[in-house]
Design an enzyme around this catalytic site. Structure first.
Site, PDB file in Angstrom:
ATOM      1  N   PHE B  18       6.720 -25.897   5.024  1.00  0.00           N
ATOM      2  CA  PHE B  18       7.154 -25.362   6.318  1.00  0.00           C
ATOM      3  C   PHE B  18       8.658 -25.522   6.515  1.00  0.00           C
ATOM      4  O   PHE B  18       9.341 -24.606   6.955  1.00  0.00           O
ATOM      5  CB  PHE B  18       6.437 -26.090   7.459  1.00  0.00           C
ATOM      6  CG  PHE B  18       5.017 -25.671   7.647  1.00  0.00           C
ATOM      7  CD1 PHE B  18       4.710 -24.351   7.958  1.00  0.00           C
ATOM      8  CD2 PHE B  18       3.979 -26.579   7.520  1.00  0.00           C
ATOM      9  CE1 PHE B  18       3.389 -23.953   8.138  1.00  0.00           C
ATOM     10  CE2 PHE B  18       2.661 -26.191   7.699  1.00  0.00           C
ATOM     11  CZ  PHE B  18       2.365 -24.883   8.006  1.00  0.00           C
ATOM     12  N   VAL B  83      12.538 -30.966  -9.508  1.00  0.00           N
ATOM     13  CA  VAL B  83      13.906 -31.482  -9.517  1.00  0.00           C
ATOM     14  C   VAL B  83      13.904 -32.865 -10.145  1.00  0.00           C
ATOM     15  O   VAL B  83      13.138 -33.744  -9.751  1.00  0.00           O
ATOM     16  CB  VAL B  83      14.481 -31.524  -8.092  1.00  0.00           C
ATOM     17  CG1 VAL B  83      15.804 -32.278  -8.066  1.00  0.00           C
ATOM     18  CG2 VAL B  83      14.673 -30.105  -7.576  1.00  0.00           C
ATOM     19  N   GLU B 174     -10.894 -34.380  11.000  1.00  0.00           N
ATOM     20  CA  GLU B 174     -11.337 -33.032  10.644  1.00  0.00           C
ATOM     21  C   GLU B 174     -12.218 -33.044   9.399  1.00  0.00           C
ATOM     22  O   GLU B 174     -13.236 -32.354   9.326  1.00  0.00           O
ATOM     23  CB  GLU B 174     -10.115 -32.121  10.462  1.00  0.00           C
ATOM     24  CG  GLU B 174      -9.432 -31.858  11.805  1.00  0.00           C
ATOM     25  CD  GLU B 174      -8.118 -31.103  11.722  1.00  0.00           C
ATOM     26  OE1 GLU B 174      -7.763 -30.445  12.715  1.00  0.00           O
ATOM     27  OE2 GLU B 174      -7.438 -31.176  10.685  1.00  0.00           O
ATOM     28  N   ALA B 320       3.699 -30.044  11.256  1.00  0.00           N
ATOM     29  CA  ALA B 320       4.234 -28.725  10.941  1.00  0.00           C
ATOM     30  C   ALA B 320       5.363 -28.355  11.904  1.00  0.00           C
ATOM     31  O   ALA B 320       6.420 -27.864  11.494  1.00  0.00           O
ATOM     32  CB  ALA B 320       3.121 -27.677  10.994  1.00  0.00           C
TER      33      ALA B 320
END
Lengths: 438, 438
Positions: B18, B83, B174, B320
């Site tokens: 995000f 990286v 959840e 987010a």
């Protein structure tokens, strides 16, 4: 263990592909107990597997949990497990979750990729038989473009973007066409250093023409269309080696980082462990009633069998239609005998050829239905309709149709994830670079 | 290598989550060259990852190739790679596909699962951060039921069907709710020896309440709903060990074959290799302008950063929304400076809390938007709408909505494939059986 305690005749089916599923479903209203054992928890619609490999469809749209297919059938049970031993004398199937006794046994174990004695090719040239195979090909295919985007060395770049498909049957033709489409239409717009001519797709086959089992005019048509799309085709050639450099075709080495194998199939290794005659490709040879000679209550159906059409004397082809028809045929025999028929009354199997088709590329497929041969856009529409019709479940049909329509309109491919441990693919990239620097 | 040759300022962004994606997109109309490097080829919508793990959604519906998101943005390039080194002095980022120099660097590497110093827990208790993690949890979850169906030993069976989720944040809540639903509604009808009470789902957390960052009344609501569904909740407990027997909670061992970890996150290991202060969880500590103190042209955004809200003095939450807001904020600074602003004119970051939500179970979710707290069916509708809205692409939105509606109506889960080498999972089953027999 064996949870069953009823007195009903017991049927064990090994394998939940087209053949096995059709045996079980055809016994729905028969007074039997059926156990289906498969080493995977899903039934796979293999004809669309190449579309998962090329990012066109999601795996879940062409694979349905076997339990979901059979949950309403009260006389059927499902076991996830690999069969390790079959004992004909004790009428016992052993798998790694337990053991099952049977009155009738149906072997529907399908086929696996064959490298014709060169299993060392496998790590360089994955085949396409399972969802995992498809995801591996997808990973390699899309990773190649990522790698090429940042590769400065021209020769290395050419090798990365050369894709060789070994085997010119329907799967090879469909795979080659789909990869060419991805390489020349889908991806170039998203990369800065790759254009539609950057990559080569080469299809090689040992025979004189593509899609061998189909009529000759359609073979030619497939070749023409693929060549027009830019696929290079080499026929009548022999693959002598596959290694990290690429493929040795005849005397020539084609430098290629990605080779995909669609050249042949053979029966499962289980076939070699039982008291039955097998052919060179490990298919079990069966009599006209599809039972193993000497073992009248053991049948072999689908790709696992070497069966002969009783009317024509020709071998039954290793296609979905052959699997479905042999599966239903055997279920009818079992049903009839349980209801009182004598084994001497068994019919002989003969194959009904409903026709065959192969997808070539965007808006183009070939079809042979009886004496009618056609191709082009009409072929494409027929191919799509036929394949959607045979998918299991309304929801899958709807989703697949939507995906096809969308992909056709926008020339896109949605399901392009490179999954698997990034360590693995990135380390691979890295070591390739290192090697080149040396 | 570095294909670029223009004179425009060069921005390198590490990470395509995000935060990173929002940096790049916000620079669309700025005269710069942007390179985005990620070790995966896809942008992942993490809030829906638990639904892939529980068979509700396909992976491809919540993950989009990064190239597909950015292909129209002419000033952006994408590289797949990890990286390996950042050199602040030379202004150089090295990754395994080459190296990139920069004028501005944005580190958006996100977070990884944290086992709080007990990395040995990982193989017994997989976390949920990537598509591969989700597929691994899915594999273990659905495999457990296959195993239990054929397990005769009652004690072994109980262990197989006990699922422990460690961590009572939104992901843990959840996941626990979704697993309970699968276990009591979706699967029993397809199995012969499993009913809706066969399995236990246990959610454990070290704190005094569930979904800690949300208001207290909603924590209570979540607990009530989960308990009514049959989830067992243990709060204020400490996980002392996770091993092949299960979980040691306080002094008690909960025998469980499947433990899933949703307990905490930490920054990537890369953070430890650069000249910057990090907190205990390896998040990079940044100033009010989100740059690293002493390195004004190096920013850290999203979960990789330890950032403080300039207005409230509170830490910016690892959500987010925090990632999106910090990403856009930094892009604005870069843009302003390229257009002539002095570094002294940089604003200070403050977080705007748009509210938070958590799904609990079928038709039930909790939501806090400002002072308004609510739950139940209305919460469920809001949760679904919000998450669909933030998905990328019309097609994904449409498909996800269709899947949710279908799953809700028919209480089913479509995406239940057990993938991966069958050798692996079947051998595992097998060795478990062997052990028990000994």
């Amino acid at each position: 263990m064996n949870h069953s305690s009823s007195e009903l005749p017991r049927i064990v089916v090994i394998g939940g592909g087209f053949a096995g599923i059709n045996v079980v479903k055809a016994l729905k209203n028969t007074a039997v107990e059926v156990d289906l054992v498969d080493k995977r928890n899903y039934h796979l619609f293999q004809p669309l597997l190449y579309q998962v490999a090329t990012g066109e469809l999601d795996a879940t749209n062409i694979a349905v949990p076997i339990r979901k297919i059979l949950w309403k059938q009260k006389n059927a049970r499902v076991a996830l497990g690999e069969v390790t031993n079959i004992n004909f004398d004790k009428k016992l199937v052993q798998f790694d979750g337990g053991e099952l006794d049977y009155d009738y046994l149906v072997i529907a174990t399908g086929a696996q990729q064959s490298y014709f004695g060169h299993d060392e090719f496998q790590s360089f040239a994955p085949g396409l038989k399972s969802i995992d195979d498809a995801q591996e090909i997808r990973r390699r295919l899309f990773l190649a473009f990522e790698e090429a985007e940042w590769e400065a060395d021209e020769e290395a770049r050419r090798k990365i973007l050369t894709f060789v498909i070994v085997g010119g049957g329907p799967t090879g033709v469909e795979l080659a066409g789909a990869i060419k489409e991805v390489a020349s239409e889908t991806l170039p717009k998203e990369f800065r250093n790759i254009d539609k001519n950057s990559s080569r797709v080469i299809l090689v086959d040992g025979g004189p023409r593509l899609v061998g089992p189909m009529p000759e005019d359609l073979s030619k048509r497939a070749k023409d269309v693929l060549e027009k799309m830019g696929v290079e085709i080499q026929l009548n050639v022999h693959v002598n080696d596959v290694n990290e450099d690429g493929v040795v075709v005849g005397e020539e080495t084609i430098k290629a980082e990605n080779v995909f194998w669609a050249a042949g199939v053979q029966g499962q290794d289980l076939a070699k462990t039982i008291d039955a005659e097998i052919d060179r490709g490990s298919h079990i040879i069966v009599g006209p009633d599809l039972s193993i000679p000497g073992h009248p209550k053991v049948f072999v159906v689908g790709d696992a069998a070497h069966a002969t059409d009783a009317k024509t004397g020709k071998p039954v082809p290793g296609l979905a239609q052959g699997a479905i028809q042999t599966g239903r045929f055997v279920a009818q025999i079992i049903k009839a005998e349980i209801e009182g028929n004598a084994p001497s009354q068994r019919p002989e199997f003969s194959y009904y050829d409903k026709g065959s088709m192969a997808m070539i590329g965007r808006g183009n497929a070939i079809a042979a239905i009886g004496k009618i041969h056609y191709g082009g856009f009409l072929g494409w529409v027929s191919w799509n309709l036929l394949h959607v019709m045979f998918l299991i479940g309304f929801r899958n049909r709807f989703k697949v149709m939507m995906d096809w329509l969308w992909n056709y309109m926008f020339r896109t491919r949605r399901s392009r994830l490179i999954t698997g441990d990034p360590e693995v693919h990135i380390k691979k990239l890295y070591s390739e670079h290192d090697k080149r620097k040396e």
